[in-house]
Design a protein around this motif. Structure first.
Motif, mmCIF file in Angstrom:
data_model
loop_
_atom_site.group_PDB
_atom_site.id
_atom_site.type_symbol
_atom_site.label_atom_id
_atom_site.label_comp_id
_atom_site.label_asym_id
_atom_site.label_seq_id
_atom_site.Cartn_x
_atom_site.Cartn_y
_atom_site.Cartn_z
ATOM 1 N N LYS A 5 -53.592 103.093 5.072
ATOM 2 C CA LYS A 5 -54.488 103.087 6.232
ATOM 3 C C LYS A 5 -53.706 102.894 7.531
ATOM 4 C CE LYS A 5 -58.879 103.248 5.066
ATOM 5 N NZ LYS A 5 -59.767 104.255 5.575
ATOM 6 N N GLU A 8 -51.971 106.077 8.429
ATOM 7 C CA GLU A 8 -52.944 107.046 8.929
ATOM 8 C C GLU A 8 -53.324 106.736 10.381
ATOM 9 O OE1 GLU A 8 -57.563 108.146 8.055
ATOM 10 O OE2 GLU A 8 -56.281 107.692 6.340
ATOM 11 N N SER A 70 -58.707 106.497 15.606
ATOM 12 C CA SER A 70 -57.606 105.741 15.011
ATOM 13 C C SER A 70 -57.727 104.236 15.265
ATOM 14 C CB SER A 70 -56.269 106.239 15.560
ATOM 15 O OG SER A 70 -56.099 105.854 16.900
#
Length: 80
Positions: A5, A8, A70
């Motif tokens: 995560k 990402e 994000s």
């Protein structure tokens, strides 16, 4: 799982920051060039310029959307 995560988020922040800088930067540059050409009384292809500025602005807005997805602050994303 948490490491994936984080990667990402960082990748989204980098891509979003690049799109923000590129999109809004090119749009601003095109507007400045159009103003300079107009002041110099040179012909400017206004329809093409308007479409081009609209597209580059949309790219910048896409970058803003990606940065928001994000969950990274915009300033941090643009300084990556």
């Amino acid at each position: 799982m948490a490491e994936g995560k984080k990667r990402e988020r960082v990748l989204l922040a980098i891509v979003g920051g690049i799109l923000v800088w590129g999109g809004f930067g090119l749009a601003a540059l095109q507007v400045i060039v159009a103003i300079v050409l107009t002041v110099q009384r040179s012909p400017v292809a206004w329809p093409w310029l308007a479409v081009s500025v609209a597209i580059t602005t949309l790219v910048g807005l896409l970058g803003l959307w990606i940065v928001r997805r994000s969950n990274v602050p915009l300033g941090d994303a643009m300084n990556l």
